[in-house]
Design a protein around this motif. Structure first.
Motif, PDB file in Angstrom:
ATOM      1  N   ALA A  13      -5.370  -1.529   9.668  1.00  9.64           N
ATOM      2  CA  ALA A  13      -4.315  -0.518   9.553  1.00  9.64           C
ATOM      3  C   ALA A  13      -3.028  -1.145   9.029  1.00  9.64           C
ATOM      4  N   LEU A  14      -2.680  -2.328   9.530  1.00 10.82           N
ATOM      5  CA  LEU A  14      -1.463  -3.004   9.073  1.00 10.82           C
ATOM      6  C   LEU A  14      -1.548  -3.310   7.585  1.00 10.82           C
ATOM      7  N   ASP A  15      -2.679  -3.779   7.143  1.00 10.88           N
ATOM      8  CA  ASP A  15      -2.865  -4.077   5.725  1.00 10.88           C
ATOM      9  C   ASP A  15      -2.656  -2.816   4.888  1.00 10.88           C
ATOM     10  N   ALA A  16      -3.249  -1.714   5.291  1.00 14.70           N
ATOM     11  CA  ALA A  16      -3.095  -0.460   4.548  1.00 14.70           C
ATOM     12  C   ALA A  16      -1.645   0.016   4.568  1.00 14.70           C
ATOM     13  N   LEU A  17      -0.999  -0.085   5.713  1.00 13.80           N
ATOM     14  CA  LEU A  17       0.403   0.327   5.817  1.00 13.80           C
ATOM     15  C   LEU A  17       1.300  -0.507   4.913  1.00 13.80           C
ATOM     16  N   LEU A  18       1.071  -1.797   4.868  1.00 11.65           N
ATOM     17  CA  LEU A  18       1.896  -2.670   4.035  1.00 11.65           C
ATOM     18  C   LEU A  18       1.629  -2.447   2.552  1.00 11.65           C
ATOM     19  N   ARG A  19       0.404  -2.144   2.212  1.00  9.69           N
ATOM     20  CA  ARG A  19       0.079  -1.890   0.808  1.00  9.69           C
ATOM     21  C   ARG A  19       0.634  -0.541   0.336  1.00  9.69           C
ATOM     22  N   GLU A  20       0.539   0.459   1.188  1.00 13.02           N
ATOM     23  CA  GLU A  20       0.951   1.806   0.807  1.00 13.02           C
ATOM     24  C   GLU A  20       2.423   2.098   1.087  1.00 13.02           C
ATOM     25  N   ALA A  21       2.984   1.451   2.105  1.00 13.90           N
ATOM     26  CA  ALA A  21       4.361   1.720   2.546  1.00 13.90           C
ATOM     27  C   ALA A  21       4.574   3.206   2.807  1.00 13.90           C
ATOM     28  N   HIS A  22       3.527   3.838   3.347  1.00 14.19           N
ATOM     29  CA  HIS A  22       3.559   5.274   3.616  1.00 14.19           C
ATOM     30  C   HIS A  22       2.455   5.562   4.629  1.00 14.19           C
ATOM     31  N   VAL A  23       2.810   6.177   5.740  1.00 14.90           N
ATOM     32  CA  VAL A  23       1.836   6.406   6.817  1.00 14.90           C
ATOM     33  C   VAL A  23       0.705   7.321   6.364  1.00 14.90           C
ATOM     34  N   SER A  24       1.027   8.424   5.726  1.00 16.60           N
ATOM     35  CA  SER A  24      -0.013   9.379   5.313  1.00 16.60           C
ATOM     36  C   SER A  24      -0.951   8.787   4.264  1.00 16.60           C
ATOM     37  N   ARG A  25      -0.395   8.057   3.306  1.00 20.36           N
ATOM     38  CA  ARG A  25      -1.257   7.439   2.282  1.00 20.36           C
ATOM     39  C   ARG A  25      -2.118   6.328   2.875  1.00 20.36           C
ATOM     40  N   ALA A  26      -1.564   5.570   3.806  1.00 23.91           N
ATOM     41  CA  ALA A  26      -2.355   4.526   4.474  1.00 23.91           C
ATOM     42  C   ALA A  26      -3.483   5.169   5.274  1.00 23.91           C
ATOM     43  N   ALA A  27      -3.185   6.272   5.931  1.00 16.59           N
ATOM     44  CA  ALA A  27      -4.216   6.993   6.687  1.00 16.59           C
ATOM     45  C   ALA A  27      -5.315   7.495   5.759  1.00 16.59           C
ATOM     46  N   ALA A  28      -4.919   8.074   4.641  1.00 16.68           N
ATOM     47  CA  ALA A  28      -5.906   8.572   3.680  1.00 16.68           C
ATOM     48  C   ALA A  28      -6.750   7.428   3.134  1.00 16.68           C
ATOM     49  N   ARG A  29      -6.120   6.293   2.888  1.00 12.63           N
ATOM     50  CA  ARG A  29      -6.835   5.109   2.377  1.00 12.63           C
ATOM     51  C   ARG A  29      -7.959   4.700   3.325  1.00 12.63           C
ATOM     52  N   LEU A  30      -7.700   4.838   4.628  1.00  8.85           N
ATOM     53  CA  LEU A  30      -8.688   4.435   5.633  1.00  8.85           C
ATOM     54  C   LEU A  30      -9.491   5.612   6.186  1.00  8.85           C
ATOM     55  N   GLU A  31      -9.286   6.780   5.577  1.00  8.56           N
ATOM     56  CA  GLU A  31      -9.993   7.989   5.985  1.00  8.56           C
ATOM     57  C   GLU A  31      -9.802   8.274   7.473  1.00  8.56           C
ATOM     58  N   SER A  33      -6.757  10.159  10.387  1.00  7.89           N
ATOM     59  CA  SER A  33      -5.679  11.136  10.453  1.00  7.89           C
ATOM     60  C   SER A  33      -4.319  10.439  10.413  1.00  7.89           C
ATOM     61  N   GLN A  34      -3.319  11.192  10.000  1.00  8.79           N
ATOM     62  CA  GLN A  34      -1.963  10.676   9.961  1.00  8.79           C
ATOM     63  C   GLN A  34      -1.496  10.321  11.368  1.00  8.79           C
ATOM     64  N   SER A  35      -1.857  11.130  12.347  1.00  6.59           N
ATOM     65  CA  SER A  35      -1.431  10.854  13.722  1.00  6.59           C
ATOM     66  C   SER A  35      -2.082   9.579  14.258  1.00  6.59           C
ATOM     67  N   SER A  36      -3.319   9.320  13.879  1.00  2.00           N
ATOM     68  CA  SER A  36      -3.978   8.074  14.295  1.00  2.00           C
ATOM     69  C   SER A  36      -3.306   6.863  13.675  1.00  2.00           C
ATOM     70  N   MET A  37      -2.896   6.996  12.402  1.00  4.28           N
ATOM     71  CA  MET A  37      -2.210   5.887  11.739  1.00  4.28           C
ATOM     72  C   MET A  37      -0.831   5.675  12.364  1.00  4.28           C
ATOM     73  N   SER A  38      -0.153   6.754  12.721  1.00  2.83           N
ATOM     74  CA  SER A  38       1.148   6.628  13.390  1.00  2.83           C
ATOM     75  C   SER A  38       0.991   5.906  14.722  1.00  2.83           C
ATOM     76  N   LEU A  39      -0.067   6.225  15.445  1.00  4.47           N
ATOM     77  CA  LEU A  39      -0.340   5.551  16.715  1.00  4.47           C
ATOM     78  C   LEU A  39      -0.623   4.066  16.477  1.00  4.47           C
ATOM     79  N   ALA A  40      -1.380   3.767  15.437  1.00  7.32           N
ATOM     80  CA  ALA A  40      -1.668   2.364  15.105  1.00  7.32           C
ATOM     81  C   ALA A  40      -0.367   1.627  14.781  1.00  7.32           C
ATOM     82  N   LEU A  41       0.513   2.259  14.017  1.00  5.80           N
ATOM     83  CA  LEU A  41       1.793   1.629  13.689  1.00  5.80           C
ATOM     84  C   LEU A  41       2.614   1.392  14.951  1.00  5.80           C
TER      85      LEU A  41
END
Length: 79
Positions: A13-31, A33-41
Motif C-alpha cells: 500500500a505504501l508503495d502504491a501511495l508513494l507512486r500515485e500520490a493519491h489515495v483513490s488512485r493508489a486504491a484503484a491500482r491495488l483493486e 476500496s478508497q476507505s481501505s487505502m485510507s485505513l492503510a495510510l
C-alpha cells in the motif's frame, strides 16, 4: 517501529501511495476500496510516526521520511 507490528501488505500500500500520490488512485491500482487505502495510510502513519503524505497545492506531497523510504520499499518489494 516494531517489526512485529508490520503487516507486509502495508508496504504494498505504501508503495502504491508513494507512486500515485493519491489515495483513490493508489486504491484503484491495488483493486481495493478508497476507505481501505485510507485505513492503510492511517496505519502507516502510526507505524512510521510520520504523516508520510501531506496535502499540497497539487495533491498529496511526500514528506522527507516518505521520500527516504520510497526506494527501500520498492527494492524490498522487488526482491
Amino acid at each position: 517501529m516494531r517489526l512485529r507490528d508490520l503487516d507486509l501488505n502495508l508496504l504494498v500500500a505504501l508503495d502504491a501511495l508513494l507512486r500515485e500520490a493519491h489515495v483513490s488512485r493508489a486504491a484503484a491500482r491495488l483493486e481495493m476500496s478508497q476507505s481501505s487505502m485510507s485505513l492503510a495510510l492511517s496505519k502507516l502513519r502510526t507505524l512510521f510516526d510520520d504523516p508520510l503524505l501531506v496535502k499540497g497545492s497539487a495533491g498529496l506531497v511526500p514528506t522527507a521520511k516518505a521520500i527516504d523510504l520510497a526506494p527501500r520499499v520498492s527494492e524490498a518489494l522487488h526482491q
